[in-house]
Enzyme design. Structure first.
Site, PDB file in Angstrom:
ATOM      1  N   ASP A   2      50.778  37.928  41.344  1.00 24.30           N
ATOM      2  CA  ASP A   2      51.221  38.090  42.730  1.00 24.30           C
ATOM      3  C   ASP A   2      52.312  39.157  42.877  1.00 24.30           C
ATOM      4  O   ASP A   2      53.349  39.103  42.223  1.00 24.30           O
ATOM      5  CB  ASP A   2      51.759  36.731  43.203  1.00 24.30           C
ATOM      6  N   SER A  28      50.502  40.123  48.367  1.00 25.40           N
ATOM      7  CA  SER A  28      49.919  38.788  48.277  1.00 25.40           C
ATOM      8  C   SER A  28      48.996  38.534  49.465  1.00 25.40           C
ATOM      9  O   SER A  28      48.100  39.326  49.737  1.00 25.40           O
ATOM     10  CB  SER A  28      51.050  37.752  48.168  1.00 25.40           C
TER      11      SER A  28
END
Length: 281
Positions: free
Chosen positions: A163, A42
């Protein structure tokens, strides 16, 4: 601290909380602290890529200065279909027109850089290294940072991704599996933090075509807490060196207050200076 060929660097995400990580990485670059292996998930991936291309200050600019100039966080971007965080601007406009990534330096480096995504079809983490294709590199980084629900699903090689933190929030085990027995881990939560044990409600229409990722979202808190327990164990055994914020965390995942972000960046830089000063000579 001695960095050798078995020392890895693991970067947690956390959205804008990862400005703390940016401060640490800028200190590393200021003092020529380079790791043979870095893995980021991320925001850890998006900040880590500037470290991998050796562009000191680039992540600070995108997380603080650029946010002042172009507020890329907010509902207006979500309504335009770009996500609560304007992913198109951050990954496909800013890197090309405003502060280009040094692709030549990135591709030339012998150090490994791994980015983590979550495969919507399988519900499993995917680990990517890309040293040839510019567009694919950006696609992977964008996918790693694509906040579930808040941002449109990204694609890598045509496969829907979100993500990486959904399936592997802190990829320490992958670093170990890749052969790096000693790791520096940069976290973006205070020591002792754990997610609350509660049922995660997800309306049926959200990701209804991706049941595997829906299941991962429901289990996310449990797996996050488990990996933090594991990191505490590694730290106690002297197998990991953990850097985490010491001040109370005042920055949220989608924080847009420049003063708070600046303070968190400074905390990261100053903490790294305190921990590493005199140990990298």
């Amino acid at each position: 601290m001695k960095i050798d060929d078995q020392t890895g660097l693991v970067l947690e995400g956390g959205g804008m909380r990862a400005v703390f990580t940016v401060g640490v990485l800028d200190y590393f670059m200021d003092h020529n602290l380079w790791f043979p292996y870095t893995i980021g998930v991320s925001a850890g991936a998006s900040n880590g890529i500037s470290y991998a291309s050796r562009q000191r200050g680039r992540s600070r600019y995108s997380n603080i200065d650029l946010l002042k100039e172009y507020n890329y966080i907010g509902l207006r971007h979500f309504l335009r279909g770009r996500g609560y965080i304007d992913m198109k601007y951050l990954f496909y406009i800013y890197p090309e027109k405003l502060y280009p990534l040094d692709y030549d330096a990135y591709f030339r480096s012998k150090d490994r850089f791994v980015m983590v995504t979550s495969n919507c079809l399988t519900g499993k983490a995917e680990y990517f290294e890309e040293k040839k294709d510019k567009k694919r590199l950006v696609d992977i980084c964008c996918a790693s940072c694509t906040l579930p629900i808040l941002c449109p699903v990204a694609r890598v090689d045509g496969i829907p991704m979100v993500d990486g933190g959904v399936c592997d929030a802190i990829p320490i085990q992958r670093a170990i599996d890749d052969g790096f027995s000693k790791n520096v881990i940069i976290l973006t939560r205070n020591k002792g933090y754990r997610k609350k044990d509660k049922n995660f409600y997800l309306p049926g229409f959200i990701y209804k075509q991706y049941p595997a990722i829906r299941e991962q979202l429901k289990l996310r808190y449990k797996r996050y807490n488990e990996v933090l327990d594991y990191i505490d164990q590694l730290e106690a055994e002297g197998k990991a060196f953990v850097i985490r914020p010491e001040n109370k965390m005042e920055v949220g995942r989608t924080e847009s207050n420049p003063e708070k972000l600046e303070a968190l960046y400074n905390e990261g830089y100053e903490l790294a200076a305190r921990l590493f000063s005199g140990k990298h000579e």
